[in-house]
Design an enzyme around this catalytic site. Structure first.
Site, mmCIF file in Angstrom:
data_model
loop_
_atom_site.group_PDB
_atom_site.id
_atom_site.type_symbol
_atom_site.label_atom_id
_atom_site.label_comp_id
_atom_site.label_asym_id
_atom_site.label_seq_id
_atom_site.Cartn_x
_atom_site.Cartn_y
_atom_site.Cartn_z
ATOM 1 N N SER A 253 0.828 -1.214 0.000
ATOM 2 C CA SER A 253 0.000 0.000 0.000
ATOM 3 C C SER A 253 0.856 1.256 0.000
ATOM 4 O O SER A 253 2.016 1.253 0.433
ATOM 5 C CB SER A 253 -0.923 0.021 1.222
ATOM 6 O OG SER A 253 -1.741 -1.115 1.235
HETATM 7 N N1 SAM Z 1 -0.754 -4.927 3.952
HETATM 8 C C1 SAM Z 1 0.019 -5.182 2.778
HETATM 9 C C2 SAM Z 1 1.417 -4.653 2.873
HETATM 10 O O1 SAM Z 1 1.754 -4.037 3.900
HETATM 11 O O2 SAM Z 1 2.188 -4.888 1.941
HETATM 12 C C3 SAM Z 1 -0.640 -4.706 1.515
HETATM 13 C C4 SAM Z 1 -1.802 -5.524 1.186
HETATM 14 S S1 SAM Z 1 -2.396 -5.558 -0.472
HETATM 15 C C5 SAM Z 1 -3.007 -3.941 -0.683
HETATM 16 C C6 SAM Z 1 -3.816 -6.595 -0.145
HETATM 17 C C7 SAM Z 1 -3.486 -8.036 0.089
HETATM 18 O O3 SAM Z 1 -4.676 -8.701 0.479
HETATM 19 C C8 SAM Z 1 -2.969 -8.768 -1.134
HETATM 20 O O4 SAM Z 1 -1.710 -9.328 -0.871
HETATM 21 C C9 SAM Z 1 -4.022 -9.871 -1.365
HETATM 22 O O5 SAM Z 1 -3.476 -11.077 -1.861
HETATM 23 C C10 SAM Z 1 -4.577 -10.035 0.022
HETATM 24 N N2 SAM Z 1 -5.916 -10.659 0.099
HETATM 25 C C11 SAM Z 1 -6.991 -10.498 -0.728
HETATM 26 N N3 SAM Z 1 -8.011 -11.266 -0.307
HETATM 27 C C12 SAM Z 1 -7.575 -11.942 0.799
HETATM 28 C C13 SAM Z 1 -8.152 -12.905 1.663
HETATM 29 N N4 SAM Z 1 -9.422 -13.336 1.529
HETATM 30 N N5 SAM Z 1 -7.411 -13.384 2.686
HETATM 31 C C14 SAM Z 1 -6.124 -12.970 2.860
HETATM 32 N N6 SAM Z 1 -5.529 -12.071 2.068
HETATM 33 C C15 SAM Z 1 -6.239 -11.554 1.051
#
Ligand code: SAM
Length: 211
Positions: A57
């Site tokens: 993010s």
């Molecule tokens: N917090 C992260 C960082 O500090 O790098 C950024 C997160 S990114 C914007 C969103 C993440 O949510 C992605 O890696 C995606 O694969 C994950 N995601 C989406 N749906 C999910 C689910 N049902 N359970 C776990 N992770 C999920």
């Protein structure tokens, strides 16, 4: 931009406000959480690709979400969407050794990438789980704080259940653009505050988007 300039900019623009959060931003090296070829962009105030269609993010968004979450020393926090592990590291700094971060990622390769990044950066108080975070992680519940870093069509019921009474959840809700919502659990009621509009990658899984 270097780390100090980015942090000073986030303070000046009031995205970073509290001492603990600012200290965590100063301590955690974002370059440890981006792919090798993008390290030179680590302190640009932009989201960056981390593979598999996902992103680390934007620092501004991490600052807003962390401030809104009001994390405190010693707390147990659940994060949905580990991605690179950067947000988890910021929270791990704040909760300290007596606190704990449980973070769930649905892409196996990213769960491994984040585990490696967090280990290298020295965070032993973060547990990375590969799975569907829309179900939460009941085994370690209740949580004093829950942070969802992917856009959800609605607030997943299991997360409401796993939030401790008096606890705070931050979650982006909506489709093309999302409203960032702060939820405070008060007994059986959930008080909602709207924090503005953002754009996140979608939350997948049972209580996420069916895509
Ligand atoms: N917090 C992260 C960082 O500090 O790098 C950024 C997160 S990114 C914007 C969103 C993440 O949510 C992605 O890696 C995606 O694969 C994950 N995601 C989406 N749906 C999910 C689910 N049902 N359970 C776990 N992770 C999920």
């Amino acid at each position: 931009m270097d780390k100090d300039s980015l942090i000073n900019e986030l303070i000046k623009t009031k995205h970073l406000k509290t001492r603990e959060v600012i200290q965590a931003f100063r301590k955690v090296k974002r370059e440890n959480f981006v792919p090798l070829d993008l390290k030179r962009y680590a302190y640009v105030n932009e989201p960056l690709p981390i593979g598999y269609g996902q992103t680390i993010s934007q620092p501004l968004t991490v600052a807003d979400m962390t401030e809104a979450l009001e994390p405190k020393r010693g707390q147990k926090i659940l994060e949905i969407g580990t991605g690179s592990g950067y947000q988890a590291a910021i929270l791990a700094e704040i909760v300290g050794k007596k606190g704990k971060i449980v973070t769930i990622e649905q892409v196996k390769e990213l769960a491994d990438f984040a585990s490696k990044n967090l280990k290298y950066a020295g965070y032993a108080n973060v547990k990375v789980i590969y799975g569907d975070g829309s179900l939460g992680y009941a085994k370690e519940s209740p949580y004093e704080r829950i942070i969802v870093t992917a856009a959800s069509p609605d607030v997943p019921e299991p997360l409401k259940k796993q939030l401790k009474d008096g606890g705070i959840m931050i979650i982006p809700v909506g489709y093309d653009v999302q409203e960032l919502v702060k939820i405070i659990k008060k007994g059986d009621t959930f008080e909602e505050h709207f924090l503005g509009w953002y754009r996140f990658v979608p939350l997948k899984g049972k209580h996420g988007f069916k895509i």
